[in-house]
Design a protein around this motif. Sequence first.
Motif, PDB file in Angstrom:
ATOM      1  N   GLY A  82       3.066 -88.188  36.588  1.00 37.45           N
ATOM      2  CA  GLY A  82       4.319 -87.570  36.148  1.00 37.45           C
ATOM      3  C   GLY A  82       4.457 -86.142  36.658  1.00 37.45           C
ATOM      4  O   GLY A  82       5.545 -85.711  37.059  1.00 37.45           O
ATOM      5  N   THR A  83       3.333 -85.395  36.661  1.00 34.85           N
ATOM      6  CA  THR A  83       3.378 -84.020  37.156  1.00 34.85           C
ATOM      7  C   THR A  83       3.695 -83.990  38.645  1.00 34.85           C
ATOM      8  O   THR A  83       4.530 -83.201  39.109  1.00 34.85           O
ATOM      9  N   LYS A  84       3.052 -84.881  39.407  1.00 36.98           N
ATOM     10  CA  LYS A  84       3.349 -84.975  40.848  1.00 36.98           C
ATOM     11  C   LYS A  84       4.814 -85.318  41.084  1.00 36.98           C
ATOM     12  O   LYS A  84       5.464 -84.777  41.976  1.00 36.98           O
TER      13      LYS A  84
ATOM     14  N   ALA B 273      -1.307 -91.109  33.890  1.00 36.75           N
ATOM     15  CA  ALA B 273       0.138 -91.011  33.703  1.00 36.75           C
ATOM     16  C   ALA B 273       0.615 -89.564  33.783  1.00 36.75           C
ATOM     17  O   ALA B 273       1.682 -89.280  34.349  1.00 36.75           O
ATOM     18  N   GLY B 274      -0.171 -88.644  33.242  1.00 34.33           N
ATOM     19  CA  GLY B 274       0.193 -87.230  33.332  1.00 34.33           C
ATOM     20  C   GLY B 274       0.084 -86.712  34.759  1.00 34.33           C
ATOM     21  O   GLY B 274       0.921 -85.943  35.216  1.00 34.33           O
ATOM     22  N   ILE B 275      -0.974 -87.130  35.454  1.00 35.74           N
ATOM     23  CA  ILE B 275      -1.134 -86.743  36.861  1.00 35.74           C
ATOM     24  C   ILE B 275       0.078 -87.209  37.662  1.00 35.74           C
ATOM     25  O   ILE B 275       0.706 -86.460  38.401  1.00 35.74           O
TER      26      ILE B 275
END
Lengths: 310, 310, 310
Positions: free
Chosen positions: A237-239, A233-235
């Motif tokens: 969201g960052t993208k 989810a962080g990957i």
Amino acid sequence: MISPKFLGRLGFALLFALQPGFAAPYPSFGTVQTTNSSGVLNAVINNTASSTNLFDYRVQADLANLVETLQANDTDIRVVVFSSGNKEFFIPHLDVDYFLPGYGFPDMTFPPALLWNISQLPQATIAMVEGRARGIGNEFLMSCDMRFSTTSPSVLFSQLETSFGFIPGCGGAMYLSNLIGRGRTLEYVLASADIDAVTAEKYGWINKAFDTSAAMKEYVHTLARRIALFPLAGINGTKFGVSAVSRPSREDIVQKAQAVITVLAQLPATQAYATKFVEATHNQSIGELELNYGQALLGLYNVTEEELTN
Amino acid sequence: MISPKFLGRLGFALLFALQPGFAAPYPSFGTVQTTNSSGVLNAVINNTASSTNLFDYRVQADLANLVETLQANDTDIRVVVFSSGNKEFFIPHLDVDYFLPGYGFPDMTFPPALLWNISQLPQATIAMVEGRARGIGNEFLMSCDMRFSTTSPSVLFSQLETSFGFIPGCGGAMYLSNLIGRGRTLEYVLASADIDAVTAEKYGWINKAFDTSAAMKEYVHTLARRIALFPLAGINGTKFGVSAVSRPSREDIVQKAQAVITVLAQLPATQAYATKFVEATHNQSIGELELNYGQALLGLYNVTEEELTN
Amino acid sequence: MISPKFLGRLGFALLFALQPGFAAPYPSFGTVQTTNSSGVLNAVINNTASSTNLFDYRVQADLANLVETLQANDTDIRVVVFSSGNKEFFIPHLDVDYFLPGYGFPDMTFPPALLWNISQLPQATIAMVEGRARGIGNEFLMSCDMRFSTTSPSVLFSQLETSFGFIPGCGGAMYLSNLIGRGRTLEYVLASADIDAVTAEKYGWINKAFDTSAAMKEYVHTLARRIALFPLAGINGTKFGVSAVSRPSREDIVQKAQAVITVLAQLPATQAYATKFVEATHNQSIGELELNYGQALLGLYNVTEEELTN
């Protein structure tokens, strides 16, 4: 406000991010062979029907199937590493047959929509390049999050479309202008020139160039494994955030560029050049023109380098 | 058309730009100590309650007060130089306590709104970095107009949020993609990796890296004094133009990013990692993890560098 | 969807792209002298009424006539190479007389509209720089597709407007933030500092710097001839795509920036500085201030470099 659609996709990603990891074998798709471990999927593009790893219907269909699987995200894959099974060619260009007179011009929105979907994957995507990546080959690289290569003389990058009388139709030059600035982008793209890996790294076209294949593989492997430690989810969201400000829009790539391509690709001049190209490459097989297009294209225009210089 | 609001702000700036300069002592605000001369305000961030110069409530409140004073522009300040009172840490990251279970999750729009307001100041803003700037520390740097550092091994930049399972929530990765391109941005940010000053200068993450603290201070001092010679209205108008095309929007940073952060930061996995981090750092104090997070985070994931490589 | 206007323009370009090439002599326009061969137009800006190749009304009118001819595209020109007839000055800046008290402030939308039209030409545009390019001179370079220079100490680039109390009014700093990032843009533009060719190449401000004039000319000539082999419609379409994502909007440059300029340029402080500048340059003729503005401007502010440093 952020779109409910994104939060929905995020929620979906979260659901699986919370599952304990497992490494069931991942499906392969014809020309795209996969292996996976520790959250990293290695996808090798290997079009054995072509001596140059041509980006033809088969590769497109197989990649589309892989993308659909990754979008559905039914495993713990967090990073995808793309490479080529052909050491001389990452991807040479789109199948030029599409532009031959009488071929029956295909739906030109399929390739850019496919590359757009790759840019939109929740997983981190890394391209590991050996060999030439020209035209849609370079656009494929641009659609990935990161690009690494060796410094082998076989590694050449190019958007070659202007020399055919059309334009990079999947956003390649648009992405590039974020990476290396609009000045160098127009220099290389308008000239349909090849750039080598050392210069490409210096300008920022690729992330990094390595002296050996082994050094590149170790770096990419470690980087991929590291990113795969982190929640999807962080990957994702960052993208999403980075893409919001630095990626061409889907409309620019899939609608606008294709409207232009559709006009240009059907011009007699373009079709005549495509015909010459297919003849001179003996139907897109290995030879001077595919290996060395940046210089060899001059022959198709009946000029020599000396004539250009004088 | 240009907004009446901007022309209004401009008119306000002009009013004071026309006043003769004077150097009344400028207010200081708790953790943010100021001195001023010749139109340059030196603002030193020094959170003495924290051994790592933590970006906690105090620093946020003090900076917000300083920003409000600078917006009101009731002096002849034309350039603000930010530095840190802690030579090992510029700013280590946001107070991780916010993400502990049961902490009572704070209003997460305050930090990005603060950094947005810094990016929006009429004055030129310069960050002079010694020590680590990670997470919101790097986002603070991104929100300034320019960034300079020494090449000391203590200088490390990073967006470390992906390793926590969330995203850079104040636009750090968005700004970065203008400075170093989306490929290198995603490489460093998705990996939550540290970058040293020499590589950061090479890629354009920072403006310039200096061998010594003295050389940096002389360069920044001269640059600041030079810019401070010029009318504030021109400084402000020039920033306005550049930001119109190269700064993420307030909506992207304050609304969209925070909607994502709010979801992610309250996940059990994120809270569990935050708990581990606070325990391992002995409540965010100096130690291997704060000094060397880029490598040391692997310990929190129970892997070694060797394991990642193999 | 793509605008019918663009497809119209494209169709128009195609019409001529399909004509067999010919090289009728191309018109020249007073201060802008042209020669053409093989689809490449060489346009030399040579304002013989000015010792510094001043960008005055004459140059503007002559360039506007050239641009109109190129837009109408009634020849086979595919690439335009701009250079200067003055080896010490590419273009020094806009005619500063415009900003003198009592001059009768001109329509300030003409220069940015002219440069916008240059950025919008269907042909590839290359600037080949010897001498200084400051203010609108650098903005002219930014509006071209590519920029090359020698490493001669006479080559200096700068947006000097902030030192006058106004802003780069034709998008120069906006273009620059795509090429070198917003941090280095603000460093150089807010300081009104000169940048030399080697640093400019390193940062990406220009495409490439050459040790000798002959080496630059050979590279640019070969590049121009190569691009001119290709159909104009592809050149135009490729530029259109890259500009869609990396060029400031016409509104940002022509409407918004001019609204700010119009306010700032009529301030007493700005007019006083312009008066000082014109007096000190003996009416914008060659001298220390025009040759070396980046340092010499300090004299107009009555400070020395030593005073700034201390």
